[in-house]
Each structure stands twice: as structure tokens, then as C-alpha cells.
Design an enzyme around this catalytic site. Sequence first.
Site, PDB file in Angstrom:
ATOM      1  N   CYS A 119       0.817  -1.215   0.000  1.00  0.00           N
ATOM      2  CA  CYS A 119       0.000   0.000   0.000  1.00  0.00           C
ATOM      3  C   CYS A 119       0.849   1.262   0.000  1.00  0.00           C
ATOM      4  CB  CYS A 119      -0.947  -0.006   1.191  1.00  0.00           C
ATOM      5  SG  CYS A 119      -0.119  -0.292   2.782  1.00  0.00           S
ATOM      6  N   HIS A 288      -1.534   0.839   7.398  1.00  0.00           N
ATOM      7  CA  HIS A 288      -2.012   0.937   6.027  1.00  0.00           C
ATOM      8  C   HIS A 288      -1.688   2.329   5.498  1.00  0.00           C
ATOM      9  CE1 HIS A 288      -4.125  -0.286   2.544  1.00  0.00           C
ATOM     10  NE2 HIS A 288      -5.272   0.314   2.769  1.00  0.00           N
ATOM     11  N   ASN A 308      -8.948   3.711  -1.367  1.00  0.00           N
ATOM     12  CA  ASN A 308      -8.238   2.535  -0.882  1.00  0.00           C
ATOM     13  C   ASN A 308      -7.604   1.802  -2.064  1.00  0.00           C
ATOM     14  OD1 ASN A 308      -7.244   0.666   0.912  1.00  0.00           O
ATOM     15  ND2 ASN A 308      -9.225   0.059   1.732  1.00  0.00           N
TER      16      ASN A 308
END
Length: 341
Positions: A119, A288, A308
Amino acid sequence: MKYLFFALCLYLYQGISEAEVPAEQIPLEAQALSGLPLVEYLQKNQRLFEVTATPVPYFKQRLMDLKYIDQNNIPDEEVEDEELEENNDDIPESYDPRIQWANCSSLFHIPDQANCGSCWAVSSAAAMSDRICIASKGAKQVLISAQDVVSCCTWCGDGCEGGWPISAFRFHADEGVVTGGDYNTKGSCRPYEIHPCGHHGNETYYGECVGMADTPRCKRRCLLGYPKSYPSDRYYKKAYQLKNSVKAIQKDIMKNGPVVATYTVYEDFAHYRSGIYKHKAGRKTGLHAVKVIGWGEEKGTPYWIVANSWHDDWGENGFFRMHRGSNDCGFEERMAAGSVQ
């Protein structure tokens, strides 16, 4: 032809401001909840976001190790952008660049990082893609390669285990990054190499995912048939650091485009389906990094608009909304971005 990308790297520590509220104290019994008891607790004890049961092991495969919270991995030089410190009267109640820059397709694109804690690279590459388009007023539409960053920047972190977005931006500055795209796509130098996990509507099914994927090796060459060489396809920028506040984040987004946030993830986020997320219960599970594109307010509750990287069938068509002004989960502490000059 190289598109010179001058970047303003932000490593943002958020102090308390007039727009912030104290963090909510989570009861010890709520902190220990997991699985179905956690889902039931969320359904009964909060109304900001809707939840649905999600297998936690699969959820953890998409997170970074907690060690990447390290705040010392930042550029040495701090540069303050005086223009962003001007009066804040012109900050609107809501801002969504998908309205102003509707022709920038990257703003609508939701990548799929699959079972890899990439990520940090995926969100950084996505923000860079948006800012290239915005700076060119829609004339330059590319997707920067997350694969190039996650595989070739050995000092940015540890590939699929995790890394630092701020280092990903420095890698852009030092070495340049080529174009990319989703798994099994053509028309770019280095598309993503890890296939999506499981079924996603009518899209091609590549198989299930077991455990964390291995980090693909670094390949300093483009796909066979791509018309440019690896060196000529790179995009560059100049990186430095900016003093932060929530309003400075907003002003930088308005001026330059999306930023990247790194935050602590708790198990209640695994069950998010829609609404405004604010940590309520559950165990700490990892870190994240996500792309923050704008902000808004719903029934008096302020939020960030966040893209996301878990496919467009997750959350609100791949996006979610995060509570704004409370520094929930440390969301407003560690942000990185690049602005095009």
C-alpha cells in the site's frame, strides 16, 4: 520524453487545532473484541459506518507490519511553503477533485494491491499519477508504476512486508519511476505483477491467495512490445518536506492534488462497508497507507475522502470516508505528497 515532476514531499505531524476533537477512549473490553462479537458490538454501539463480517486473516495480508510507523525515516531538510500558510478563509466545507478534474481518469481508478503489503508504494504511485494529470490540466494521463517502486526501491522498506510512502517519493526524486497499471494490462512499462485475490464480479478470476505474496524481483526493463525503453519512460521529481496542519493538508490538496496518509489499523476497519469510519473497537492489526483526495461533511461530521487499494468492489466503490480533525488512528500525523511546479 521525461516529464519533469517537481515534488513537494510532506511528512506531516498533526498537533491539536481548533478543528480537532479529543480522541475517544475505547473501553478495554471493546479493544479485545474480535470476529463476530466485534461485528455485533459495532452494530449496536456506533452509527457512523455500516459493517459486514470479513475474514480477518485475508484482511491482514493487505496490511504493513507495525514497525513501519517509524517517524524517523524522513528527509533531513524541512522546507516551509509560505503560500500554504496564508489565511484559511478560502478553504471550502467540501472539496472533491473528481468534480473539478473529471477528465483525470486516475482520480477514479482504484488499484488492487492483492495479498501484498504494498500500500505504501501503490498509494504513492496513485497520488503521483493524479498530480501529473492535474498539473498538466488533464493533458498528461498516466498511471505511475507501483510495481517499480515496491520491487526496485530497496531502501524504501521491504516490499510486500511494508515501507514508507515518504521514501517512495524520495525514490521518485532520486531515480525516477516508470509507467504502470493493473495486473495483466498492456500499454505501460511495468504493470502490477501480483494477481487479484478471489472473485470480483464479472472480472477474470485468477485464483485465491494464500498467505503474504513474495515481493516480485526488480526488473529494470519494460514489457516486451512497449514502445519506450525503461530509462526514457521514467518520471522524476524533486522532494522536500513541509510543515503541517490539517488546514495545510487541505490547502495542498486544493493546490496540487491528493496526498498519502499512513495510519494504524484496528480490526473494526476490516468490517467497514460504508459511511464515515472512526475507530470504535477491536485489536490493533497493522498499518495501512492510502490516498487522500478531498474532504466533506455529513450531518455535522467532518470527513476525509479516501481512495483505498483493495479493488473497486470494497467499501464505497473502492473509496471510504475517514473522520477528519480527530487524528483518529494517527491518520493526520504521517502524510506525504508531491506537488508539480
